[in-house]
Design a protein around this motif. Sequence first.
Motif, PDB file in Angstrom:
ATOM      1  N   ALA A  34      21.316  35.604  40.529  1.00  0.00           N
ATOM      2  CA  ALA A  34      22.210  35.902  39.411  1.00  0.00           C
ATOM      3  C   ALA A  34      23.459  36.640  39.887  1.00  0.00           C
ATOM      4  CB  ALA A  34      21.475  36.721  38.352  1.00  0.00           C
ATOM      5  N   ARG A  35      23.299  37.568  40.826  1.00  0.00           N
ATOM      6  CA  ARG A  35      24.462  38.286  41.362  1.00  0.00           C
ATOM      7  C   ARG A  35      25.440  37.306  42.021  1.00  0.00           C
ATOM      8  NH1 ARG A  35      20.523  41.713  43.990  1.00  0.00           N
ATOM      9  NH2 ARG A  35      20.062  43.582  42.778  1.00  0.00           N
ATOM     10  N   ILE A  36      24.897  36.360  42.767  1.00  0.00           N
ATOM     11  CA  ILE A  36      25.746  35.389  43.457  1.00  0.00           C
ATOM     12  C   ILE A  36      26.502  34.526  42.441  1.00  0.00           C
ATOM     13  CG2 ILE A  36      25.663  33.329  44.919  1.00  0.00           C
ATOM     14  CD1 ILE A  36      23.452  34.707  46.531  1.00  0.00           C
ATOM     15  N   HIS A  37      25.819  34.098  41.383  1.00  0.00           N
ATOM     16  CA  HIS A  37      26.487  33.322  40.332  1.00  0.00           C
ATOM     17  C   HIS A  37      27.530  34.174  39.605  1.00  0.00           C
ATOM     18  CE1 HIS A  37      24.411  29.356  39.999  1.00  0.00           C
ATOM     19  NE2 HIS A  37      23.498  29.978  40.729  1.00  0.00           N
ATOM     20  N   LEU A  38      27.264  35.446  39.462  1.00  0.00           N
ATOM     21  CA  LEU A  38      28.209  36.348  38.803  1.00  0.00           C
ATOM     22  C   LEU A  38      29.511  36.439  39.598  1.00  0.00           C
ATOM     23  CD1 LEU A  38      28.541  38.344  36.412  1.00  0.00           C
ATOM     24  CD2 LEU A  38      27.675  40.144  37.924  1.00  0.00           C
ATOM     25  N   VAL A  39      29.402  36.614  40.911  1.00  0.00           N
ATOM     26  CA  VAL A  39      30.590  36.662  41.769  1.00  0.00           C
ATOM     27  C   VAL A  39      31.369  35.355  41.659  1.00  0.00           C
ATOM     28  CG1 VAL A  39      31.383  36.726  44.167  1.00  0.00           C
ATOM     29  CG2 VAL A  39      29.655  38.351  43.380  1.00  0.00           C
ATOM     30  N   GLU A  96      37.769  23.051  38.401  1.00  0.00           N
ATOM     31  CA  GLU A  96      36.418  22.612  38.762  1.00  0.00           C
ATOM     32  C   GLU A  96      35.772  23.597  39.738  1.00  0.00           C
ATOM     33  OE1 GLU A  96      34.656  20.088  37.565  1.00  0.00           O
ATOM     34  OE2 GLU A  96      36.248  19.462  36.222  1.00  0.00           O
ATOM     35  N   SER A  97      36.056  24.893  39.574  1.00  0.00           N
ATOM     36  CA  SER A  97      35.564  25.892  40.524  1.00  0.00           C
ATOM     37  C   SER A  97      34.244  26.507  40.122  1.00  0.00           C
ATOM     38  CB  SER A  97      36.602  27.024  40.676  1.00  0.00           C
ATOM     39  OG  SER A  97      37.845  26.515  41.073  1.00  0.00           O
ATOM     40  N   ASP A  98      33.900  26.444  38.842  1.00  0.00           N
ATOM     41  CA  ASP A  98      32.773  27.200  38.299  1.00  0.00           C
ATOM     42  C   ASP A  98      31.426  26.571  38.632  1.00  0.00           C
ATOM     43  OD1 ASP A  98      33.905  25.213  36.593  1.00  0.00           O
ATOM     44  OD2 ASP A  98      32.488  25.791  35.046  1.00  0.00           O
ATOM     45  N   ASP A  99      30.369  27.347  38.395  1.00  0.00           N
ATOM     46  CA  ASP A  99      29.020  26.896  38.747  1.00  0.00           C
ATOM     47  C   ASP A  99      28.515  25.834  37.780  1.00  0.00           C
ATOM     48  OD1 ASP A  99      28.242  28.256  36.437  1.00  0.00           O
ATOM     49  OD2 ASP A  99      26.994  29.722  37.460  1.00  0.00           O
ATOM     50  N   THR A 100      27.387  25.240  38.116  1.00  0.00           N
ATOM     51  CA  THR A 100      26.814  24.164  37.312  1.00  0.00           C
ATOM     52  C   THR A 100      25.306  24.316  37.236  1.00  0.00           C
ATOM     53  OG1 THR A 100      26.368  22.641  39.152  1.00  0.00           O
ATOM     54  CG2 THR A 100      28.590  22.603  38.221  1.00  0.00           C
ATOM     55  N   HIS A 101      24.726  23.572  36.297  1.00  0.00           N
ATOM     56  CA  HIS A 101      23.276  23.380  36.257  1.00  0.00           C
ATOM     57  C   HIS A 101      23.071  21.868  36.297  1.00  0.00           C
ATOM     58  CE1 HIS A 101      19.187  23.090  34.429  1.00  0.00           C
ATOM     59  NE2 HIS A 101      18.995  24.186  35.143  1.00  0.00           N
ATOM     60  N   PRO A 102      23.018  21.282  37.491  1.00  0.00           N
ATOM     61  CA  PRO A 102      23.019  19.824  37.636  1.00  0.00           C
ATOM     62  C   PRO A 102      21.995  19.076  36.782  1.00  0.00           C
ATOM     63  CG  PRO A 102      23.371  20.834  39.765  1.00  0.00           C
ATOM     64  CD  PRO A 102      23.041  21.950  38.814  1.00  0.00           C
ATOM     65  N   VAL A 135      20.958  35.921  32.812  1.00  0.00           N
ATOM     66  CA  VAL A 135      19.853  35.046  33.224  1.00  0.00           C
ATOM     67  C   VAL A 135      19.222  34.387  32.001  1.00  0.00           C
ATOM     68  CG1 VAL A 135      17.560  34.994  34.288  1.00  0.00           C
ATOM     69  CG2 VAL A 135      19.401  36.299  35.365  1.00  0.00           C
ATOM     70  N   LEU A 136      19.061  35.146  30.931  1.00  0.00           N
ATOM     71  CA  LEU A 136      18.551  34.580  29.678  1.00  0.00           C
ATOM     72  C   LEU A 136      19.455  33.461  29.187  1.00  0.00           C
ATOM     73  CD1 LEU A 136      16.732  34.769  27.033  1.00  0.00           C
ATOM     74  CD2 LEU A 136      18.561  36.252  26.164  1.00  0.00           C
ATOM     75  N   GLY A 137      20.770  33.694  29.226  1.00  0.00           N
ATOM     76  CA  GLY A 137      21.703  32.687  28.752  1.00  0.00           C
ATOM     77  C   GLY A 137      21.618  31.389  29.523  1.00  0.00           C
ATOM     78  N   TYR A 138      21.474  31.479  30.853  1.00  0.00           N
ATOM     79  CA  TYR A 138      21.293  30.269  31.648  1.00  0.00           C
ATOM     80  C   TYR A 138      20.020  29.540  31.209  1.00  0.00           C
ATOM     81  CZ  TYR A 138      24.951  31.199  35.168  1.00  0.00           C
ATOM     82  OH  TYR A 138      26.143  31.379  35.822  1.00  0.00           O
ATOM     83  N   ASP A 139      18.963  30.310  30.960  1.00  0.00           N
ATOM     84  CA  ASP A 139      17.695  29.709  30.539  1.00  0.00           C
ATOM     85  C   ASP A 139      17.833  28.949  29.222  1.00  0.00           C
ATOM     86  OD1 ASP A 139      15.519  29.811  32.240  1.00  0.00           O
ATOM     87  OD2 ASP A 139      15.043  31.880  31.779  1.00  0.00           O
ATOM     88  N   LEU A 140      18.425  29.590  28.211  1.00  0.00           N
ATOM     89  CA  LEU A 140      18.502  28.952  26.893  1.00  0.00           C
ATOM     90  C   LEU A 140      19.482  27.797  26.889  1.00  0.00           C
ATOM     91  CD1 LEU A 140      16.957  29.575  24.207  1.00  0.00           C
ATOM     92  CD2 LEU A 140      16.663  31.228  26.053  1.00  0.00           C
ATOM     93  N   HIS A 267      12.814  30.388  35.894  1.00  0.00           N
ATOM     94  CA  HIS A 267      14.178  30.752  35.534  1.00  0.00           C
ATOM     95  C   HIS A 267      15.139  29.637  35.956  1.00  0.00           C
ATOM     96  CE1 HIS A 267      11.998  34.601  35.740  1.00  0.00           C
ATOM     97  NE2 HIS A 267      12.789  34.961  34.757  1.00  0.00           N
ATOM     98  N   GLU A 268      15.842  29.072  34.980  1.00  0.00           N
ATOM     99  CA  GLU A 268      16.689  27.917  35.250  1.00  0.00           C
ATOM    100  C   GLU A 268      17.886  28.230  36.131  1.00  0.00           C
ATOM    101  OE1 GLU A 268      16.291  24.724  34.726  1.00  0.00           O
ATOM    102  OE2 GLU A 268      14.316  25.051  33.833  1.00  0.00           O
ATOM    103  N   ILE A 269      18.264  29.500  36.230  1.00  0.00           N
ATOM    104  CA  ILE A 269      19.370  29.838  37.117  1.00  0.00           C
ATOM    105  C   ILE A 269      19.033  29.478  38.565  1.00  0.00           C
ATOM    106  CG2 ILE A 269      18.698  32.232  37.664  1.00  0.00           C
ATOM    107  CD1 ILE A 269      21.713  32.934  37.268  1.00  0.00           C
ATOM    108  N   MET A 270      17.745  29.407  38.874  1.00  0.00           N
ATOM    109  CA  MET A 270      17.328  29.048  40.221  1.00  0.00           C
ATOM    110  C   MET A 270      17.576  27.566  40.518  1.00  0.00           C
ATOM    111  SD  MET A 270      16.426  31.965  41.328  1.00  0.00           S
ATOM    112  CE  MET A 270      15.658  31.594  42.905  1.00  0.00           C
ATOM    113  N   ARG A 271      17.849  26.778  39.478  1.00  0.00           N
ATOM    114  CA  ARG A 271      18.184  25.369  39.684  1.00  0.00           C
ATOM    115  C   ARG A 271      19.686  25.125  39.539  1.00  0.00           C
ATOM    116  NH1 ARG A 271      14.783  20.800  37.038  1.00  0.00           N
ATOM    117  NH2 ARG A 271      15.054  21.861  35.027  1.00  0.00           N
ATOM    118  N   GLY A 272      20.435  26.221  39.443  1.00  0.00           N
ATOM    119  CA  GLY A 272      21.877  26.106  39.327  1.00  0.00           C
ATOM    120  C   GLY A 272      22.521  25.745  40.650  1.00  0.00           C
ATOM    121  N   GLY A 273      23.744  25.260  40.575  1.00  0.00           N
ATOM    122  CA  GLY A 273      24.509  24.933  41.775  1.00  0.00           C
ATOM    123  C   GLY A 273      25.820  25.690  41.789  1.00  0.00           C
TER     124      GLY A 273
END
Length: 456
Positions: A34-39, A96-102, A135-140, A267-273
């Motif tokens: 989550a910290r890495i995605h935050l940065v 197109e710089s931001d993270d994704t949830h493929p 992290v909750l927000g990524y999950d929902l 936790h779905e953030i773990m499947r984020g890119g």
Amino acid sequence: MNQTAQISPLMQEVSGHIAGTLKRKLPAEVEERARIHLVDTFASMLSGSRLLPGKRVLAFVKPLGGTREAGIIGTRIVTTTLNAALANGTFGHADESDDTHPPTRSHPGTSVVPTALALAEWRQLPGEQMLRAMVLGYDLCARTLLALDAHRYAQSGRHAGAMGQIFGATAAACALLKLDTRKIRYALSYAAEHVGGIATMFRDTEHMEKAWAMGGMPAHDGLSAALMAARGFTGVEDVFSGEPNFFTIFIDQAQPDEMVKGLGTVHEIMRGGIKRWTVGGPIQGPMHVLYELIRQHKFKANDVERLVARVPVLELKIVDNRDMPDISLQHLLAVMLLDGTMTFKAAHDYKRASDPKVRKMRERIQAIADPGIPAPVRGWRCVMEVTLKDGRKLTHQTMAAKGSSDNPLNRDEVAEKALDLMGPVIGKARGQKLIVALYDIGRVTDARTLRKFYCA
């Protein structure tokens, strides 16, 4: 009739989980991701504040004024939480710089983080609470789309990310506002009313409508749903059950149980890119492969006779000879051949699209939609062959490009990308301080203190 008895077990579990968010400690590996995605998201917002969509949304929000509650990234403006979420969310997907949830075709960070940040600043909340809500927000966001089958939903002409991100933002806001389960259920109902996003956004050639629909709109609308519930709005208490309900309205054969399967443990953030390169997601695979080939074999652009990039069929449709340089596969491969790497500046330089050197290099590049490449939704994959003028044929492939969940970026790699994005806006020295603060977000006792790093 007892109102509680009409609430489905599904809704009871979801609303109860949201209500308990701030009390639950995150597993160490989830907190780190989550910290890495935050940065990464902060970097995208700062960079986007100087792009055309960022300038336009700032021109829209600035005259609105309002109570000084939350800051707008990259500026000294402090405004209402809703205005800040709208602006910062649009900044986040201005490019197109931001993270994704493929797996769900969504971009959770660009809506969830601006919402959580705005409320954390307004309420002067600690960074640890902001991170848990994130992290909750990524999950929902992800789970709502998994329940609907994001791929089928997208085929209906709607944009999956815009819908899922509203629920992610709503959940994060409900948690930080410390709403009880009934008010959370009302907020989710209002989120469902807000659902928007249609695939026509892909015809936008300036990334402006897309930035709003994929960033600012879900952040603003999700936050407003939670704020309305907090201030006494009532409504349907279980939008997920009854007839009709949220699932039956939007798609046939939905799988509502996906909303709660593993909730709290998976936790779905773990499947984020997180994109290694600041270009469209489907180009991550080809960029990864070409960069590795250049590093390994030390060839130059003039050495190349022909380059063939094979990518999954659906991915090529998104990036095949597009007008915008940062989502045009052939253009970006040509630029990387000439430069040996890819920077944010190079990926977004419209002038280079008409540069004779780039155009000549593009003539040597062929992109092929290959049905033989296994293609999970938004898989960052590529098989490449480079033929050199001396007759050598170099081949390489990836089924998990750098930045995908199977091959994640580490702190240093994300920091390198982030500084490239932050530097032009706040300077590299302040950018480095902001990165340190975000990686150490658990020690931040008041989210407002982040303003001294991100304002410009």
